[in-house]
Write an enzyme that holds these catalytic residues in place. Sequence first.
Site, PDB file in Angstrom:
ATOM      1  CB  THR A   1      -0.703   0.060   1.146  1.00 41.87           C
ATOM      2  OG1 THR A   1      -1.682  -1.151   1.370  1.00 41.87           O
ATOM      3  CG2 THR A   1      -1.627   1.176   1.255  1.00 41.87           C
TER       4      THR A   1
ATOM      5  CE  LYS B   1      -5.233  -0.958   1.686  1.00 36.43           C
ATOM      6  NZ  LYS B   1      -5.678  -2.145   2.285  1.00 36.43           N
TER       7      LYS B   1
ATOM      8  CE  LYS C   1       1.824   1.935   4.688  1.00 35.17           C
ATOM      9  NZ  LYS C   1       1.414   0.992   3.764  1.00 35.17           N
TER      10      LYS C   1
HETATM   11  N1  LIG Z   1      -1.112  -6.566   7.445  1.00 34.95           N
HETATM   12  C1  LIG Z   1      -2.391  -6.139   6.986  1.00 34.95           C
HETATM   13  O1  LIG Z   1      -3.308  -6.667   7.528  1.00 34.95           O
HETATM   14  C2  LIG Z   1      -2.281  -5.363   5.634  1.00 34.95           C
HETATM   15  C3  LIG Z   1      -3.658  -5.571   4.925  1.00 34.95           C
HETATM   16  C4  LIG Z   1      -3.398  -4.951   3.678  1.00 34.95           C
HETATM   17  C5  LIG Z   1      -2.487  -4.191   3.247  1.00 34.95           C
HETATM   18  N2  LIG Z   1      -1.074  -4.226   3.950  1.00 34.95           N
HETATM   19  C6  LIG Z   1      -0.001  -3.668   3.516  1.00 34.95           C
HETATM   20  O2  LIG Z   1       1.022  -4.466   2.813  1.00 34.95           O
HETATM   21  C7  LIG Z   1       2.240  -4.003   3.165  1.00 34.95           C
HETATM   22  C8  LIG Z   1       3.021  -4.918   3.860  1.00 34.95           C
HETATM   23  O3  LIG Z   1       2.318  -4.988   5.244  1.00 34.95           O
HETATM   24  P1  LIG Z   1       2.595  -6.511   6.176  1.00 34.95           P
HETATM   25  O4  LIG Z   1       1.622  -6.339   7.199  1.00 34.95           O
HETATM   26  O5  LIG Z   1       3.179  -7.370   5.437  1.00 34.95           O
HETATM   27  O6  LIG Z   1       3.873  -5.576   6.819  1.00 34.95           O
HETATM   28  P2  LIG Z   1       5.462  -6.456   7.666  1.00 34.95           P
HETATM   29  O7  LIG Z   1       4.733  -7.566   8.481  1.00 34.95           O
HETATM   30  O8  LIG Z   1       5.827  -5.208   8.519  1.00 34.95           O
HETATM   31  O9  LIG Z   1       6.351  -6.712   6.627  1.00 34.95           O
HETATM   32  C9  LIG Z   1       6.874  -5.712   6.002  1.00 34.95           C
HETATM   33  C10 LIG Z   1       8.179  -6.469   4.780  1.00 34.95           C
HETATM   34  O10 LIG Z   1       8.690  -5.712   4.080  1.00 34.95           O
HETATM   35  C11 LIG Z   1      10.328  -5.770   4.184  1.00 34.95           C
HETATM   36  N3  LIG Z   1      10.634  -4.383   4.225  1.00 34.95           N
HETATM   37  C12 LIG Z   1      10.310  -3.140   4.884  1.00 34.95           C
HETATM   38  N4  LIG Z   1      11.147  -2.277   4.477  1.00 34.95           N
HETATM   39  C13 LIG Z   1      12.107  -2.784   3.642  1.00 34.95           C
HETATM   40  C14 LIG Z   1      13.281  -2.282   2.831  1.00 34.95           C
HETATM   41  N5  LIG Z   1      13.665  -1.022   3.019  1.00 34.95           N
HETATM   42  N6  LIG Z   1      13.737  -3.183   2.167  1.00 34.95           N
HETATM   43  C15 LIG Z   1      13.817  -4.314   1.927  1.00 34.95           C
HETATM   44  N7  LIG Z   1      12.540  -5.032   2.663  1.00 34.95           N
HETATM   45  C16 LIG Z   1      11.914  -4.239   3.357  1.00 34.95           C
HETATM   46  C17 LIG Z   1      10.231  -6.135   5.700  1.00 34.95           C
HETATM   47  O11 LIG Z   1      11.693  -7.079   5.604  1.00 34.95           O
HETATM   48  P3  LIG Z   1      12.112  -7.547   7.166  1.00 34.95           P
HETATM   49  O12 LIG Z   1      11.310  -8.781   7.531  1.00 34.95           O
HETATM   50  O13 LIG Z   1      13.612  -7.563   7.194  1.00 34.95           O
HETATM   51  O14 LIG Z   1      11.646  -6.631   8.244  1.00 34.95           O
HETATM   52  C18 LIG Z   1       9.062  -7.320   5.614  1.00 34.95           C
HETATM   53  O15 LIG Z   1       9.309  -8.496   4.883  1.00 34.95           O
HETATM   54  C19 LIG Z   1       2.103  -2.695   3.704  1.00 34.95           C
HETATM   55  O16 LIG Z   1       2.259  -1.741   2.835  1.00 34.95           O
HETATM   56  C20 LIG Z   1       0.819  -2.584   4.443  1.00 34.95           C
HETATM   57  O17 LIG Z   1       0.110  -1.491   4.536  1.00 34.95           O
HETATM   58  C21 LIG Z   1      -1.179  -4.915   5.196  1.00 34.95           C
END
Ligand SMILES: NC(=O)c1ccc[n+]([C@@H]2O[C@H](COP(=O)([O-])OP(=O)(O)OC[C@H]3O[C@@H](n4cnc5c(N)ncnc54)[C@H](OP(=O)(O)O)[C@@H]3O)[C@@H](O)[C@H]2O)c1
Length: 289
Positions: free
Chosen positions: A98, A173, A241
């Site tokens: 997102t 979104k 965010k």
């Molecule tokens: N969680 C939800 O319910 C949900 C629902 C809809 C949409 N989203 C969206 O989906 C996206 C991911 O969400 P999530 O919940 O999966 O987040 P998350 O669990 O915090 O995972 C983030 C991922 O991105 C990687 N990452 C972050 N910064 C990076 C960088 N600079 N370089 C390389 N890798 C990087 C992290 O690696 P590391 O493992 O090394 O930290 C991890 O694999 C976000 O944009 C969020 O808004 C989330």
Amino acid sequence: MAKVAFLGLGVMGYPMAGHLKNKGGHDVTVYNRTAEKAAKWVDEHGGAHAATPAEAAAGKDFVFCCVGNDDDLRAVTLGQDGAFAAMKAGAVFIDNTTASAEVARDLAEAAEKAGFGFLDAPVSGGQAGAENGVLTVMVGGEQATFDTARPVIEAYAKMVGLMGPAGAGQLTKMINQICIAGLVQGLAEGIHFGKKAGLDVEKVVDVISKGAAGSWQMENRHKTMNQGSYDFGFAVDWMRKDLGICLTEAERNGAKLPVTALVDQFYKDVQDMGGRRWDTSSLLARLER
Ligand SMILES: NC(=O)c1ccc[n+]([C@@H]2O[C@H](COP(=O)([O-])OP(=O)(O)OC[C@H]3O[C@@H](n4cnc5c(N)ncnc54)[C@H](OP(=O)(O)O)[C@@H]3O)[C@@H](O)[C@H]2O)c1
């Protein structure tokens, strides 16, 4: 069976990559910044892991990505060892992060110049939707690129829609998040009022959820809200965010978002209460403090 890479094995990416391998039957290579998670994924699902986004993307037909925000997305695409320099001609990069519509348009332009396709494809449905492979995917990009990628995306989706040109997926979104913000505050106020009135909240929701007030949030969150349990779900930090992205875009397009702006400030209060990783339904905790 296609050659696929997945960058970013977080709460969402880890199970989405799993569906591409197991349900889609694709040959999947994963990359994660914290390498242990990629090794764990390969132990669980098979496939391969790569040390950098570029190594993961090289020679693949489809490269998926689900990282945190605009800066993270720019880092894994255009940064050092970024995926874009390694993409093969005619491949498609599908971004499930997102992020802003602006970064989507920038990356689509860079991809076009380099001879591969780009789709912004943020998702809705949360952790459970990702784990069960039933996400809603809102896509921006070219029709032909979408038609190529759609059958692959379907491995983790129950609904995939092309919304318009590059950036249109992210704009859709944003609408999703704008609709949720006011709704969750309304639900928090309703439950708060019900408790003060001395009513049985479960019983109230049993009845009103069948009428005009019913919603996904009401069905799926009222029990935990009533119990004051928020240690799960979609984090307040992520919501802020997303709302920040919405409010910036609204400044650009002239839309008025008074309730969204207010609820964003309420979420700031929740962050100040120590709730940065709490589920977004924690707006009720703010009313009860
Ligand atoms: N969680 C939800 O319910 C949900 C629902 C809809 C949409 N989203 C969206 O989906 C996206 C991911 O969400 P999530 O919940 O999966 O987040 P998350 O669990 O915090 O995972 C983030 C991922 O991105 C990687 N990452 C972050 N910064 C990076 C960088 N600079 N370089 C390389 N890798 C990087 C992290 O690696 P590391 O493992 O090394 O930290 C991890 O694999 C976000 O944009 C969020 O808004 C989330």
